[in-house]
Design a protein around this motif. Structure first.
Motif, PDB file in Angstrom:
ATOM      1  N   UNK A   1      33.830  36.027  34.866  1.00  0.00           N
ATOM      2  CA  UNK A   1      33.640  34.600  35.072  1.00  0.00           C
ATOM      3  C   UNK A   1      34.949  33.875  35.311  1.00  0.00           C
ATOM      4  N   UNK A   2      35.948  34.187  34.489  1.00  0.00           N
ATOM      5  CA  UNK A   2      37.250  33.540  34.662  1.00  0.00           C
ATOM      6  C   UNK A   2      37.874  33.908  35.998  1.00  0.00           C
ATOM      7  N   UNK A   3      37.821  35.184  36.348  1.00  0.00           N
ATOM      8  CA  UNK A   3      38.389  35.635  37.618  1.00  0.00           C
ATOM      9  C   UNK A   3      37.718  34.922  38.791  1.00  0.00           C
TER      10      UNK A   3
ATOM     11  N   UNK B   1      36.251  31.945  38.795  1.00  0.00           N
ATOM     12  CA  UNK B   1      36.629  30.529  38.838  1.00  0.00           C
ATOM     13  C   UNK B   1      38.010  30.357  39.474  1.00  0.00           C
ATOM     14  N   UNK B   2      38.965  31.181  39.038  1.00  0.00           N
ATOM     15  CA  UNK B   2      40.316  31.083  39.619  1.00  0.00           C
ATOM     16  C   UNK B   2      40.302  31.422  41.104  1.00  0.00           C
ATOM     17  N   UNK B   3      39.556  32.448  41.457  1.00  0.00           N
ATOM     18  CA  UNK B   3      39.517  32.874  42.857  1.00  0.00           C
ATOM     19  C   UNK B   3      38.917  31.799  43.748  1.00  0.00           C
ATOM     20  N   UNK B   4      37.869  31.141  43.281  1.00  0.00           N
ATOM     21  CA  UNK B   4      37.255  30.073  44.078  1.00  0.00           C
ATOM     22  C   UNK B   4      38.283  28.997  44.450  1.00  0.00           C
ATOM     23  N   UNK B   5      39.069  28.589  43.479  1.00  0.00           N
ATOM     24  CA  UNK B   5      40.083  27.577  43.765  1.00  0.00           C
ATOM     25  C   UNK B   5      41.190  28.142  44.654  1.00  0.00           C
ATOM     26  N   UNK B   6      41.594  29.374  44.400  1.00  0.00           N
ATOM     27  CA  UNK B   6      42.664  29.976  45.194  1.00  0.00           C
ATOM     28  C   UNK B   6      42.239  30.150  46.649  1.00  0.00           C
TER      29      UNK B   6
ATOM     30  N   UNK C   1      35.650  44.242  35.771  1.00  0.00           N
ATOM     31  CA  UNK C   1      35.013  42.925  35.706  1.00  0.00           C
ATOM     32  C   UNK C   1      35.851  41.874  36.422  1.00  0.00           C
ATOM     33  N   UNK C   2      37.163  41.941  36.256  1.00  0.00           N
ATOM     34  CA  UNK C   2      38.029  40.975  36.934  1.00  0.00           C
ATOM     35  C   UNK C   2      37.921  41.117  38.458  1.00  0.00           C
ATOM     36  N   UNK C   3      37.914  42.337  38.941  1.00  0.00           N
ATOM     37  CA  UNK C   3      37.817  42.548  40.387  1.00  0.00           C
ATOM     38  C   UNK C   3      36.435  42.154  40.903  1.00  0.00           C
ATOM     39  N   UNK C   4      35.420  42.391  40.090  1.00  0.00           N
ATOM     40  CA  UNK C   4      34.072  41.918  40.440  1.00  0.00           C
ATOM     41  C   UNK C   4      34.070  40.405  40.629  1.00  0.00           C
ATOM     42  N   UNK C   5      34.665  39.698  39.672  1.00  0.00           N
ATOM     43  CA  UNK C   5      34.683  38.247  39.750  1.00  0.00           C
ATOM     44  C   UNK C   5      35.364  37.757  41.012  1.00  0.00           C
ATOM     45  N   UNK C   6      36.449  38.419  41.371  1.00  0.00           N
ATOM     46  CA  UNK C   6      37.189  38.071  42.580  1.00  0.00           C
ATOM     47  C   UNK C   6      36.332  38.281  43.832  1.00  0.00           C
ATOM     48  N   UNK C   7      35.691  39.437  43.921  1.00  0.00           N
ATOM     49  CA  UNK C   7      34.859  39.751  45.092  1.00  0.00           C
ATOM     50  C   UNK C   7      33.645  38.826  45.160  1.00  0.00           C
ATOM     51  N   UNK C   8      32.995  38.619  44.014  1.00  0.00           N
ATOM     52  CA  UNK C   8      31.811  37.753  43.997  1.00  0.00           C
ATOM     53  C   UNK C   8      32.169  36.345  44.450  1.00  0.00           C
TER      54      UNK C   8
ATOM     55  N   UNK D   1      31.907  34.921  52.553  1.00  0.00           N
ATOM     56  CA  UNK D   1      32.533  36.137  53.065  1.00  0.00           C
ATOM     57  C   UNK D   1      31.592  37.322  52.864  1.00  0.00           C
ATOM     58  N   UNK D   2      31.937  38.441  53.440  1.00  0.00           N
ATOM     59  CA  UNK D   2      31.124  39.654  53.296  1.00  0.00           C
ATOM     60  C   UNK D   2      32.053  40.794  52.876  1.00  0.00           C
ATOM     61  N   UNK D   3      32.617  40.635  51.680  1.00  0.00           N
ATOM     62  CA  UNK D   3      33.562  41.628  51.156  1.00  0.00           C
ATOM     63  C   UNK D   3      32.802  42.634  50.292  1.00  0.00           C
TER      64      UNK D   3
END
Length: 517
Positions: A136-138, A140-145, A415-422, A429-431
């Motif tokens: 979840x944290x990953x 949220x950060x990724x969305x903003x980044x 889990x962190x990488x999942x959050x980033x991809x999701x 995107x289609x990652x």
């Protein structure tokens, strides 16, 4: 959280000869009192911070590609062109310096600000994230980044902001990490990023047709995209006395604090379960001066994950520190003064920690009609069977595109990488989720790195010397390499991960068949 690198090597402001850095090589120096890594690749010359922003891993001991540097400790990756994070565990970018080529000399100049181009191609009006853990944290950060400026709401059942969960059973529990290391970000970060975090709140239902959720406070919250990242819940065997006040689970920051408080008054502890969490708790309680017994039904600790050779080695490490194992055993009753085993043996203790595994938190998804099978089923883009709903982390079960097998992996970095991809896919995107899972496990001064996925295997081949802390175990099924565990062979572990991610079977076989000296 991060360590510091002692200044070494040349003063890079004075310049170094180009020949001092081999092609596809790197050298550590310093600029104005800061350690700097200069990398020379086919893509150019780059100067970045020399330590990983996660735990301070020495990047010079990692792996270099044309445009990326990979941390040897926990496999975080940075883009050399702009010093940004490519993959967690790190979240913060590296510092970046300008390089200048004068004849045959490379000179490092001033720091430069870098910018990452947003990649979002869709602009949903609202994102809701269920869960404040790694995924979840990953996300949220990724969305903003990635440039998303719409509404982000994170709903978490925890009472604390997202925290560094691996540390709860390791350094923090052992007393060697301060409390300020534990939050992943402070409250000011979420305010600045306009990420609304609602703590100590549970979601009671999801309306997939109406695209809304309802909380235990009766609040209804609409979403355009929803990420389910509520992880897994501790599994507690049906043991009489498991709810006594001196019996603890370890899932949250508060749980770890409660165990620390109890340990300050205890003399003898019993840990039920010999998995990663159980053994890490045992090591931490030993560090606090307690006498520790570990009880588990397994013949060898971690044998189902690491095999008998490596599992027995881990057991020996703990025994040398004073841990007593009761294997092929079960607890029938927990009493105020001890635990009673199924065979009638009584082990005295005044503190009990139960670490007997977890179960994916799939109840919400099932009630909402989302497909579930030993986890929430997701496609290669981490989308569930419900439109606009994604799942990531411990509860997500996805199909590996190379093996065709369904997998669910309970590890922090995954889990962190999942959050980033999701997050990227929630933006249109289609990652695909196609990376090789990675985790690490520390047992006192021995760290095991594990790449791949092998829930079962035909052969586990040991190479090297476990006693010398220089070894590799390769897990195969039908001759195919599924996973590899290494001890103090960090760069090799990175190369194995790269070969798996690239699907380069020839390179993978070359690595795992190479002799260890």
């Amino acid at each position: 959280m991060s360590g510091e690198t002692a200044l070494a090597g040349p003063d890079l402001t004075l310049g170094i000869e180009t020949s001092d850095i081999p092609q596809s090589g790197m050298i550590v120096g310093h600029v104005s009192g800061e350690a700097v890594l200069v990398c020379r690749t086919d893509a150019g010359l780059f100067a970045v911070g020399a330590t990983c922003t996660h735990y301070g891993g020495p990047l010079a001991e990692g792996m270099l590609t044309d445009t990326e540097i990979h941390c040897p400790w926990h496999h975080g990756t940075f883009d050399l062109r702009n010093a940004s994070v490519v993959s967690p565990p790190p979240f913060n970018p590296l510092q970046c310096w300008r390089t200048e080529l004068q004849g045959d000399r490379i000179i490092v100049r001033e720091k430069v600000a870098t910018q990452v181009s947003p990649s979002s191609i869709d602009t949903p009006s609202s994102m809701v994230i269920l869960g404040g853990g790694a995924a979840g944290h990953s996300a949220a950060e990724t969305l903003r980044r990635e440039g998303y400026r719409g509404s982000i709401r994170m709903i978490s059942a925890d009472r604390d902001l997202p925290f560094d969960k691996p540390n709860l059973s390791k350094d923090y529990l052992a007393g060697t990490a301060p409390e300020e290391w534990i939050p992943l970000r402070d409250a000011a970060f979420y305010r600045q990023q306009e990420i609304a975090v609602k703590l100590n709140t549970r979601v009671t239902s999801i309306d997939v047709d109406g695209r809304s959720i309802r909380t235990d406070e009766g609040e209804s919250i609409s979403y355009d995209r929803l990420l389910m990242a509520t992880g897994a819940d501790p599994f507690v065997p049906p043991i009489a006395g498991a709810t006594l006040s001196h019996v603890h689970l370890l899932r949250t920051f508060r749980d770890s604090q409660a165990i620390i408080a109890a340990a300050s008054k205890a003399r003898r502890a019993v840990v039920i379960g010999a998995g990663f969490i159980g053994l890490e708790v045992a090591a931490s309680l030993i560090a606090r001066g307690l006498s520790v017994d570990v009880i588990a039904p397994d013949e060898v600790p971690l044998g189902r994950v690491l095999g008998s050779d490596l599992g027995s080695f881990v057991q020996k490490i703990h025994e040398e520190k004073g841990v007593r194992f009761h294997l092929d055993a079960a607890v029938s009753t927990i009493k105020e003064t001890g635990v009673v085993l199924a065979d009638g043996q009584v082990i005295e203790c005044d503190l009990v920690v139960i670490g007997t595994g977890v179960r994916p938190a799939t109840g919400l998804a099932e009630a909402a009609g989302i497909l579930v099978d030993e986890g929430i089923l997701v496609d290669q883009f981490l989308q569930t069977s419900a439109p606009g709903v994604y799942a990531a982390g411990d509860l997500a079960r996805w199909r590996d595109e190379r093996s065709g097998e369904l997998r669910r992996v309970e590890h922090w970095a995954v889990a962190q990488r999942h959050g980033q991809i999701a997050a990227r896919n929630m933006l249109g995107n289609r990652e695909p989720c196609s990376f090789a899972p990675f985790f690490w496990s520390a047992h006192y001064d021995v760290v095991i790195s594990y790449v791949g996925y092998a829930p079962k295997w035909d052969v586990a081949t040991l190479a090297g010397d476990l006693e010398a802390r220089n070894a590799r175990v390769t897990y195969r099924s039908d001759g195919r390499v599924l996973a590899v565990a290494t001890i103090f062979r960090d760069r090799e572990s990175l190369a194995i991960e790269a070969a798996m991610n690239q699907g380069d079977i020839e390179e993978l076989e070359s690595i795992v068949n190479s002799p260890i000296v």
